[in-house]
Design an enzyme around this catalytic site. Structure first.
Site, PDB file in Angstrom:
ATOM      1  N   GLY A   1       1.328  -3.019  -6.274  1.00  0.00           N
ATOM      2  CA  GLY A   1       1.162  -1.705  -5.655  1.00  0.00           C
ATOM      3  C   GLY A   1      -0.250  -1.193  -5.846  1.00  0.00           C
ATOM      4  O   GLY A   1      -1.177  -1.558  -5.123  1.00  0.00           O
TER       5      GLY A   1
ATOM      6  N   GLU B   1      11.781   2.093  -4.120  1.00  0.00           N
ATOM      7  CA  GLU B   1      11.486   3.439  -3.599  1.00  0.00           C
ATOM      8  C   GLU B   1      12.275   3.708  -2.326  1.00  0.00           C
ATOM      9  O   GLU B   1      12.665   4.843  -2.053  1.00  0.00           O
ATOM     10  CB  GLU B   1       9.963   3.579  -3.379  1.00  0.00           C
ATOM     11  CG  GLU B   1       9.233   3.677  -4.719  1.00  0.00           C
ATOM     12  CD  GLU B   1       7.792   3.219  -4.704  1.00  0.00           C
ATOM     13  OE1 GLU B   1       7.209   3.051  -3.617  1.00  0.00           O
ATOM     14  OE2 GLU B   1       7.241   3.017  -5.808  1.00  0.00           O
TER      15      GLU B   1
ATOM     16  N   TRP C   1       0.816  -1.224   0.000  1.00  0.00           N
ATOM     17  CA  TRP C   1       0.000   0.000   0.000  1.00  0.00           C
ATOM     18  C   TRP C   1       0.845   1.269   0.000  1.00  0.00           C
ATOM     19  O   TRP C   1       0.320   2.364  -0.099  1.00  0.00           O
ATOM     20  CB  TRP C   1      -0.951  -0.007   1.213  1.00  0.00           C
ATOM     21  CG  TRP C   1      -2.215  -0.777   0.965  1.00  0.00           C
ATOM     22  CD1 TRP C   1      -2.422  -1.742   0.025  1.00  0.00           C
ATOM     23  CD2 TRP C   1      -3.473  -0.628   1.667  1.00  0.00           C
ATOM     24  NE1 TRP C   1      -3.715  -2.210   0.095  1.00  0.00           N
ATOM     25  CE2 TRP C   1      -4.384  -1.544   1.096  1.00  0.00           C
ATOM     26  CE3 TRP C   1      -3.904   0.172   2.717  1.00  0.00           C
ATOM     27  CZ2 TRP C   1      -5.698  -1.674   1.534  1.00  0.00           C
ATOM     28  CZ3 TRP C   1      -5.215   0.051   3.162  1.00  0.00           C
ATOM     29  CH2 TRP C   1      -6.103  -0.854   2.575  1.00  0.00           C
TER      30      TRP C   1
ATOM     31  N   SER D   1       3.255  -2.976 -12.168  1.00  0.00           N
ATOM     32  CA  SER D   1       2.047  -2.784 -12.977  1.00  0.00           C
ATOM     33  C   SER D   1       1.255  -4.077 -13.210  1.00  0.00           C
ATOM     34  O   SER D   1       0.684  -4.287 -14.281  1.00  0.00           O
ATOM     35  CB  SER D   1       2.391  -2.113 -14.316  1.00  0.00           C
ATOM     36  OG  SER D   1       2.944  -0.829 -14.083  1.00  0.00           O
TER      37      SER D   1
END
Ligand code: PEP
Length: 248
Positions: free
Chosen positions: A229, A95, A10, A208
């Site tokens: 994600g 990230e 999340w 994706s």
């Protein structure tokens, strides 16, 4: 054979209102046979873990500090995650590597801390677009795998996620052949290093993944699930991916 895992990340999304999605997801996955995990922001772990009790849903963190406690403002330890009800933790997400400068060495230390606390570590690797264009994808993945997974790791507590950086949140995915090439390569490298037990390490693809492409990705050699994600934020979307994995 590795077990199948659909994991949702999340990221920095979700407040109390989003707990309705957890209730919907636990109901939607009741009959599914694969493992299902949600990794919410740290603020929601404890409440989600309470909601998930007795259901097929597991809850995880998105990072952890290598140390057990101390002067590390804003960080969270592996013991804090288990105390909150987490069973897994995502480590070395691109990230985190980009935003927080986390290196393979950092990720290896986090992995040791997490598995030492009994958490299952989902270690992320993957190339940038420039690296793919330069033809060094397999070298990058090998280096990250070797550097981010410490010697002596308990293989029962290890999951690897291959996430090409350029495919995360972009709607772009590698071809199925490109995914197979990397996953076969990772399986071979892990087997060479850790022996036949490495065949049981779940290898997830991430970048994706959505309901419409999940089934074809899950049919790829050595793909044992997905790290998802955006499409994990809504129970209706994520449960479709979970169904595709259960049926694969
Ligand atoms: C991710 O954050 O790990 C990810 C794969 O994101 P998305 O599915 O949105 O590309």
């Amino acid at each position: 054979m590795a077990r199948k895992l659909a994991a949702g990340n999340w990221k920095m999304n979700g407040t109390t209102a989003a707990l309705a999605e957890v209730a919907a997801l636990t109901a939607a996955i009741e009959a599914e046979t694969c493992e299902v995990l949600l990794c919410p922001p740290a603020t929601l772990i404890s409440r989600m873990a309470d909601m998930a009790q007795g259901s097929g849903l597991m809850i995880g963190g998105q990072t952890c500090h290598p140390n057990g406690s101390g002067a590390h403002t804003g960080d969270i330890s592996a013991a804090m995650l288990t105390d909150a009800g987490a069973s897994h933790v995502i480590l070395g997400h691109s990230e985190r590597r980009a935003d927080h400068g986390e290196t393979d060495e950092d990720v290896a230390a986090q992995t040791a801390a997490a598995t030492g606390e009994g958490l299952i570590a989902i270690v992320c690797v993957g190339e940038t677009e420039a690296e793919r264009d330069a033809g060094v994808t397999l070298n990058v993945v090998s280096t990250q795998l070797a550097g981010s997974v410490p010697e002596g790791t308990d293989l029962a507590k290890l999951v690897i996620a291959y996430e090409p950086v350029w495919a995360i949140g972009t709607g772009r995915t590698p071809t199925l052949e490109q995914i197979a090439e990397v996953h076969d390569h990772m399986r071979a490298e892990l087997t060479e290093r850790f022996g036949q037990g490495a065949h049981n390490i779940p290898l997830l693809y991430g970048g994706s993944v959505k309901q419409s492409n999940a089934a074809e990705i899950f049919a790829v050699s050595n793909v044992d699930g997905a790290l998802v994600g955006g499409a994990s934020l809504k129970a209706a979307d994520f449960s479709g991916i979970v169904s595709a994995l259960s049926g694969a």
